[in-house]
Write a protein that holds these residues in place. Structure first.
Motif, mmCIF file in Angstrom:
data_model
loop_
_atom_site.group_PDB
_atom_site.id
_atom_site.type_symbol
_atom_site.label_atom_id
_atom_site.label_comp_id
_atom_site.label_asym_id
_atom_site.label_seq_id
_atom_site.Cartn_x
_atom_site.Cartn_y
_atom_site.Cartn_z
ATOM 1 N N ASP A 179 -53.368 25.989 -22.916
ATOM 2 C CA ASP A 179 -53.064 24.568 -22.893
ATOM 3 C C ASP A 179 -53.388 23.883 -24.203
ATOM 4 O OD1 ASP A 179 -55.574 24.346 -20.361
ATOM 5 O OD2 ASP A 179 -55.814 24.546 -22.518
ATOM 6 N N ALA A 180 -53.943 24.633 -25.162
ATOM 7 C CA ALA A 180 -54.184 24.030 -26.469
ATOM 8 C C ALA A 180 -54.066 25.084 -27.567
ATOM 9 C CB ALA A 180 -55.563 23.396 -26.493
ATOM 10 N N PHE A 181 -53.675 24.644 -28.736
ATOM 11 C CA PHE A 181 -53.508 25.533 -29.883
ATOM 12 C C PHE A 181 -54.451 25.109 -31.008
ATOM 13 C CE2 PHE A 181 -49.685 25.646 -27.423
ATOM 14 C CZ PHE A 181 -49.406 27.006 -27.357
ATOM 15 N N ASP A 182 -54.973 26.097 -31.731
ATOM 16 C CA ASP A 182 -55.878 25.803 -32.850
ATOM 17 C C ASP A 182 -55.113 25.178 -34.014
ATOM 18 O OD1 ASP A 182 -58.133 27.234 -31.601
ATOM 19 O OD2 ASP A 182 -56.834 28.981 -31.899
ATOM 20 N N ARG A 183 -53.885 25.639 -34.180
ATOM 21 C CA ARG A 183 -53.056 25.162 -35.282
ATOM 22 C C ARG A 183 -51.632 24.954 -34.761
ATOM 23 N NH1 ARG A 183 -57.537 24.777 -36.861
ATOM 24 N NH2 ARG A 183 -58.469 25.680 -38.729
ATOM 25 N N ILE A 184 -50.985 23.880 -35.233
ATOM 26 C CA ILE A 184 -49.582 23.632 -34.885
ATOM 27 C C ILE A 184 -48.849 23.293 -36.177
ATOM 28 C CG2 ILE A 184 -47.957 22.195 -33.574
ATOM 29 C CD1 ILE A 184 -50.187 21.670 -31.519
ATOM 30 N N ILE A 185 -47.676 23.901 -36.385
ATOM 31 C CA ILE A 185 -46.895 23.625 -37.589
ATOM 32 C C ILE A 185 -45.455 23.336 -37.182
ATOM 33 C CG2 ILE A 185 -46.538 26.113 -38.027
ATOM 34 C CD1 ILE A 185 -46.682 25.392 -41.068
ATOM 35 N N VAL A 186 -44.909 22.257 -37.725
ATOM 36 C CA VAL A 186 -43.543 21.845 -37.402
ATOM 37 C C VAL A 186 -42.717 21.928 -38.678
ATOM 38 C CG1 VAL A 186 -42.100 20.016 -36.438
ATOM 39 C CG2 VAL A 186 -44.461 20.299 -35.618
ATOM 40 N N ALA A 187 -41.607 22.691 -38.635
ATOM 41 C CA ALA A 187 -40.810 22.929 -39.840
ATOM 42 C C ALA A 187 -39.528 22.108 -39.860
ATOM 43 C CB ALA A 187 -40.490 24.416 -39.965
ATOM 44 N N ALA A 188 -39.526 20.960 -39.164
ATOM 45 C CA ALA A 188 -38.374 20.060 -39.180
ATOM 46 C C ALA A 188 -38.916 18.635 -39.169
ATOM 47 C CB ALA A 188 -37.479 20.329 -37.969
ATOM 48 N N GLU B 276 -61.248 12.655 -31.579
ATOM 49 C CA GLU B 276 -60.518 11.611 -32.283
ATOM 50 C C GLU B 276 -59.384 12.194 -33.127
ATOM 51 O OE1 GLU B 276 -61.944 8.116 -35.017
ATOM 52 O OE2 GLU B 276 -63.614 8.924 -33.833
ATOM 53 N N ILE B 277 -58.254 11.477 -33.178
ATOM 54 C CA ILE B 277 -57.099 11.945 -33.949
ATOM 55 C C ILE B 277 -57.072 11.258 -35.308
ATOM 56 C CG2 ILE B 277 -54.557 12.015 -34.014
ATOM 57 C CD1 ILE B 277 -55.810 13.852 -31.885
ATOM 58 N N LEU B 278 -57.056 12.061 -36.373
ATOM 59 C CA LEU B 278 -56.981 11.506 -37.731
ATOM 60 C C LEU B 278 -55.673 11.951 -38.384
ATOM 61 C CD1 LEU B 278 -60.588 12.529 -38.846
ATOM 62 C CD2 LEU B 278 -59.831 10.260 -38.111
ATOM 63 N N ILE B 279 -55.059 11.057 -39.153
ATOM 64 C CA ILE B 279 -53.809 11.411 -39.831
ATOM 65 C C ILE B 279 -53.937 11.164 -41.332
ATOM 66 C CG2 ILE B 279 -51.322 10.945 -40.014
ATOM 67 C CD1 ILE B 279 -51.265 10.229 -37.099
ATOM 68 N N GLU B 280 -53.628 12.214 -42.111
ATOM 69 C CA GLU B 280 -53.664 12.131 -43.580
ATOM 70 C C GLU B 280 -52.273 12.368 -44.127
ATOM 71 O OE1 GLU B 280 -57.738 14.543 -44.339
ATOM 72 O OE2 GLU B 280 -56.009 15.222 -45.512
ATOM 73 N N LYS B 281 -51.891 11.669 -45.201
ATOM 74 C CA LYS B 281 -50.578 11.869 -45.807
ATOM 75 C C LYS B 281 -50.684 12.797 -47.013
ATOM 76 C CE LYS B 281 -48.709 7.495 -44.290
ATOM 77 N NZ LYS B 281 -48.217 6.169 -44.665
ATOM 78 N N HIS B 282 -49.714 13.694 -47.131
ATOM 79 C CA HIS B 282 -49.757 14.672 -48.218
ATOM 80 C C HIS B 282 -48.470 14.787 -49.012
ATOM 81 C CE1 HIS B 282 -53.790 16.421 -47.771
ATOM 82 N NE2 HIS B 282 -53.669 16.029 -46.524
ATOM 83 N N GLY B 283 -47.818 13.659 -49.271
ATOM 84 C CA GLY B 283 -46.681 13.680 -50.194
ATOM 85 C C GLY B 283 -45.316 13.834 -49.549
ATOM 86 N N GLY B 284 -44.291 13.563 -50.343
ATOM 87 C CA GLY B 284 -42.922 13.539 -49.854
ATOM 88 C C GLY B 284 -42.295 14.913 -49.692
ATOM 89 N N CYS B 285 -41.317 15.001 -48.793
ATOM 90 C CA CYS B 285 -40.593 16.248 -48.565
ATOM 91 C C CYS B 285 -39.271 15.924 -47.871
ATOM 92 C CB CYS B 285 -41.414 17.210 -47.716
ATOM 93 S SG CYS B 285 -42.006 16.497 -46.176
ATOM 94 N N ALA B 286 -38.398 16.906 -47.740
ATOM 95 C CA ALA B 286 -37.112 16.695 -47.071
ATOM 96 C C ALA B 286 -36.768 17.909 -46.221
ATOM 97 C CB ALA B 286 -36.025 16.457 -48.105
ATOM 98 N N PHE B 287 -36.841 17.729 -44.915
ATOM 99 C CA PHE B 287 -36.549 18.808 -43.971
ATOM 100 C C PHE B 287 -35.320 18.456 -43.144
ATOM 101 C CE2 PHE B 287 -40.842 19.964 -44.956
ATOM 102 C CZ PHE B 287 -40.968 21.300 -44.629
ATOM 103 N N VAL B 288 -34.717 19.450 -42.513
ATOM 104 C CA VAL B 288 -33.656 19.190 -41.528
ATOM 105 C C VAL B 288 -34.331 18.481 -40.344
ATOM 106 C CG1 VAL B 288 -32.244 21.166 -42.238
ATOM 107 C CG2 VAL B 288 -33.916 21.458 -40.394
ATOM 108 N N PRO B 289 -33.542 17.688 -39.580
ATOM 109 C CA PRO B 289 -34.174 16.910 -38.506
ATOM 110 C C PRO B 289 -34.692 17.734 -37.320
ATOM 111 C CG PRO B 289 -31.793 16.488 -38.623
ATOM 112 C CD PRO B 289 -32.129 17.367 -39.775
#
Ligand code: SAH
Length: 218
Positions: free
Chosen positions: A146-155, A195-208
């Motif tokens: 029910d939970a993952f240590d790491r999640i990566i989204v490529a879109a 707690e959920i923290l969000i950091e920004k790490h620069g621009g990119c362009a992926f398919v939707p």
């Protein structure tokens, strides 16, 4: 030039030189045969510094952006990693080298079947495959997590899908491009002490990222 030599040069000039020096990440890039994940007629460009078309209007991401995302993700050998947008399966293979288990989701079944066959052929035994809408995460059923240590989204997504936040383990890290359909910012989402923290790490362009918690299918 041999693919292996092209791969060494790719790691040196495109990845190391741009400041990525996590040795486990670099080692994964040095061994995973990127040319196997590229369509036959484009093999010559396998190790070049840009994304390539893989059919179905989708792309295999530029090596550097994959490295940047993996550097932010900080995968440990014991981690269970959820990957959304497996596409060619290239990043899936890198994750399989870095993590204990990988759960790969892809919405286009032909891409998923192709990636699955290739990854099995190449001998990867720690990947679970699923065709479906990854904005909902990996819904229960086999294997029961029910939970993952790491999640990566490529879109690229209009927002961080809530189901992915819900499925992020305590101490977990989630990397996702978020913004408009054409341009996004790379976000690192972490869960610390609930707690959920969000950091920004620069621009990119992926398919939707297309799905219930992503963009509508245009
Ligand atoms: N890591 C892949 C990137 C492929 S491009 C590679 O390097 O080959 C992004 C992929 O995300 C596409 O294959 C697309 O079909 C997929 N995708 C888009 N929306 C999705 C969704 N909601 N769930 C799962 N996959 C999705």
């Amino acid at each position: 030039m041999k693919f292996e030599d092209q791969r060494d040069i790719m790691v040196q000039t495109q990845i190391c030189r741009r400041g990525i020096n996590d040795q486990r990440v670099l080692d994964a890039f040095l061994v995973v045969p990127r040319h196997e994940f590229v369509p036959h007629d484009m093999r010559t460009y396998s190790y070049s510094d840009h994304p390539l078309s893989i059919g179905e209007g989708q792309t295999i991401s530029q090596p550097y952006i994959v490295a940047l995302m993996l550097d932010l993700l900080q995968v440990r050998p014991t981690d269970h990693v959820l990957e959304i947008g497996a596409g060619s399966g290239y990043q899936t293979a890198l994750l399989a080298k870095l993590a204990a288990e990988v759960y790969a989701v892809e919405r286009i079944d032909s891409l998923m079947q192709h990636a699955k066959r290739l990854l099995r052929q190449l001998g990867y035994g720690n990947i679970h495959f699923r065709t479906g809408d990854g904005t909902r995460g990996w819904e229960k059923a086999f294997p029961p997590r029910d939970a993952f240590d790491r999640i990566i989204v490529a879109a690229g997504s209009p927002q961080v899908p809530q189901p992915l936040i819900n499925q992020l383990a305590e101490g977990g890290r989630l990397v996702i491009p978020s913004g408009t359909r054409l341009a996004q910012e790379l976000l690192l989402v972490t869960r610390r002490d609930g707690e959920i923290l969000i950091e920004k790490h620069g621009g990119c362009a992926f398919v939707p990222l297309i799905g219930e918690e992503g963009w509508p299918d245009a």
